[in-house]
Design an enzyme around this catalytic site. Structure first.
Site, PDB file in Angstrom:
ATOM      1  N   GLU A  61       0.861  -1.187   0.000  1.00 38.64           N
ATOM      2  CA  GLU A  61       0.000   0.000   0.000  1.00 38.64           C
ATOM      3  C   GLU A  61       0.895   1.233   0.000  1.00 38.64           C
ATOM      4  O   GLU A  61       1.904   1.272   0.722  1.00 38.64           O
ATOM      5  CB  GLU A  61      -0.891   0.005   1.241  1.00 38.64           C
ATOM      6  CG  GLU A  61      -1.779   1.224   1.405  1.00 38.64           C
ATOM      7  CD  GLU A  61      -2.784   1.387   0.260  1.00 38.64           C
ATOM      8  OE1 GLU A  61      -2.567   2.324  -0.546  1.00 38.64           O
ATOM      9  OE2 GLU A  61      -3.736   0.597   0.175  1.00 38.64           O
ATOM     10  N   ASP A  93       5.014   0.209  -4.973  1.00 39.73           N
ATOM     11  CA  ASP A  93       4.166  -0.310  -6.032  1.00 39.73           C
ATOM     12  C   ASP A  93       4.172  -1.833  -6.043  1.00 39.73           C
ATOM     13  O   ASP A  93       5.223  -2.469  -6.120  1.00 39.73           O
ATOM     14  CB  ASP A  93       4.668   0.227  -7.371  1.00 39.73           C
ATOM     15  CG  ASP A  93       3.953  -0.406  -8.553  1.00 39.73           C
ATOM     16  OD1 ASP A  93       2.736  -0.607  -8.460  1.00 39.73           O
ATOM     17  OD2 ASP A  93       4.620  -0.692  -9.567  1.00 39.73           O
ATOM     18  N   ASP A 122      -9.887   0.060  -6.870  1.00 41.60           N
ATOM     19  CA  ASP A 122     -10.572   1.182  -7.496  1.00 41.60           C
ATOM     20  C   ASP A 122     -11.278   0.701  -8.772  1.00 41.60           C
ATOM     21  O   ASP A 122     -10.634   0.178  -9.675  1.00 41.60           O
ATOM     22  CB  ASP A 122      -9.551   2.274  -7.833  1.00 41.60           C
ATOM     23  CG  ASP A 122     -10.204   3.592  -8.225  1.00 41.60           C
ATOM     24  OD1 ASP A 122     -11.324   3.560  -8.786  1.00 41.60           O
ATOM     25  OD2 ASP A 122      -9.606   4.652  -7.976  1.00 41.60           O
ATOM     26  N   ASP A 166     -17.406  -4.286  -5.163  1.00 47.50           N
ATOM     27  CA  ASP A 166     -18.819  -3.925  -5.011  1.00 47.50           C
ATOM     28  C   ASP A 166     -19.346  -3.235  -6.269  1.00 47.50           C
ATOM     29  O   ASP A 166     -20.390  -2.578  -6.225  1.00 47.50           O
ATOM     30  CB  ASP A 166     -19.026  -3.039  -3.776  1.00 47.50           C
ATOM     31  CG  ASP A 166     -18.190  -1.777  -3.817  1.00 47.50           C
ATOM     32  OD1 ASP A 166     -17.416  -1.598  -4.779  1.00 47.50           O
ATOM     33  OD2 ASP A 166     -18.301  -0.960  -2.884  1.00 47.50           O
ATOM     34  N   THR A 175     -16.665  -4.916   6.231  1.00 46.47           N
ATOM     35  CA  THR A 175     -16.214  -3.626   6.750  1.00 46.47           C
ATOM     36  C   THR A 175     -17.418  -2.710   6.956  1.00 46.47           C
ATOM     37  O   THR A 175     -18.518  -2.976   6.465  1.00 46.47           O
ATOM     38  CB  THR A 175     -15.228  -2.959   5.779  1.00 46.47           C
ATOM     39  OG1 THR A 175     -15.927  -2.672   4.559  1.00 46.47           O
ATOM     40  CG2 THR A 175     -14.045  -3.883   5.486  1.00 46.47           C
ATOM     41  N   GLU A 213     -18.678  -1.607   3.618  1.00 53.38           N
ATOM     42  CA  GLU A 213     -19.399  -2.664   2.911  1.00 53.38           C
ATOM     43  C   GLU A 213     -20.779  -2.882   3.525  1.00 53.38           C
ATOM     44  O   GLU A 213     -21.782  -3.047   2.817  1.00 53.38           O
ATOM     45  CB  GLU A 213     -18.585  -3.958   2.970  1.00 53.38           C
ATOM     46  CG  GLU A 213     -19.177  -5.092   2.162  1.00 53.38           C
ATOM     47  CD  GLU A 213     -18.319  -6.346   2.213  1.00 53.38           C
ATOM     48  OE1 GLU A 213     -18.775  -7.375   1.683  1.00 53.38           O
ATOM     49  OE2 GLU A 213     -17.211  -6.288   2.776  1.00 53.38           O
TER      50      GLU A 213
END
Length: 248
Positions: free
Chosen positions: A99, A126, A149, A185, A227, A230
């Site tokens: 991250e 990365d 994303d 999602d 989460t 979510e």
């Protein structure tokens, strides 16, 4: 001495696995960098990672020796909520987490301290370069990519993380029987992920006829928590799609 700020690290222009997001590092996250960064942050290095050395103190009583502990790669852990939950649930597994969002890295470091976790290491670099240069073939027991994303606009779809070249790299680094677990999602992205994973010859879908209505998607594995974000989406009627493929 505080580890080098991620903002000070020069990243190549060819990076495709992340997009920098605005965010402010809190005082608690800064303290976590200072106190826990030296132990839990792994510097990027263009050479194969020595897993046993990197996770030298991770083995708990009664768990496998470091050389035999499975390692799971996580790409993009956000603020680390799910990562910390899974690491606590699976203390016999090592988690190598990539991250570059500094507040997110600080938040996971803070969770590591609060929950007394020992089986997480963070590489603030990365993920593609980490995969290419630090991860040997057949070295991973699993890969987690949760809610990348979605790049909703069609003209931006090419920026999505889940593309055939990355999946080929990941499949080659999975041990036979290892797994790749993606969750999203955004249904159009779920459909693209299913198509890309299904086309990789080294992977097979674990979804079975037992779940015919899911059309190739898997039930949520027990280790992945819901989460707050979510949960909020599910209450609003939004869907979540899990895809779990196995290395053959």
């Amino acid at each position: 001495m505080r580890p080098q700020s991620l903002a000070d690290v020069a990243f190549p222009k060819t990076i495709k696995s992340f997009v920098r997001r605005a965010g402010r590092t809190t005082s608690g996250q800064t303290k976590a960098f200072d106190e826990l960064g030296p132990k839990f942050l792994l510097p990027y290095q263009p050479m194969p990672l020595d897993f046993a050395a990197a996770f030298a103190d991770a083995a708990a009583a009664g768990e496998p020796e470091n050389s035999n502990r499975p390692t799971v790669l996580e790409i993009g852990f956000g603020m680390g909520e799910a990562t910390a939950h899974i690491a606590a649930l699976l203390p016999g597994t090592n988690f190598l987490c990539c991250e570059v969002h500094e507040p997110g890295v600080g938040a996971l470091l803070k969770r590591i301290g609060e929950q007394d976790l020992h089986n997480i290491r963070i590489c603030a670099h990365d993920a593609v370069e980490v995969i290419d240069h630090m991860l040997p073939l057949h070295s991973l027991a699993g890969v987690h990519i949760f809610f990348p994303d979605p790049w909703h606009k069609k003209r931006h779809n090419k920026r999505r993380l889940i593309q055939a070249p990355l999946i080929t790299k990941l499949a080659a680094r999975l041990q036979v029987g290892g797994y790749l677990h993606c969750a999203t999602d955004w249904q159009p992205y779920a459909e693209q992920i299913l198509e890309v994973l299904s086309a990789e010859p080294l992977l097979k879908n674990t979804a079975t006829a037992e779940y015919p209505a899911m059309l190739g998607y898997a039930p949520k594995p027990h280790y992945r928590p819901l989460t707050k974000f979510e949960n909020r989406g599910l209450k609003l009627g939004h869907g979540v799609w899990d895809l779990v493929f196995e290395r053959i």
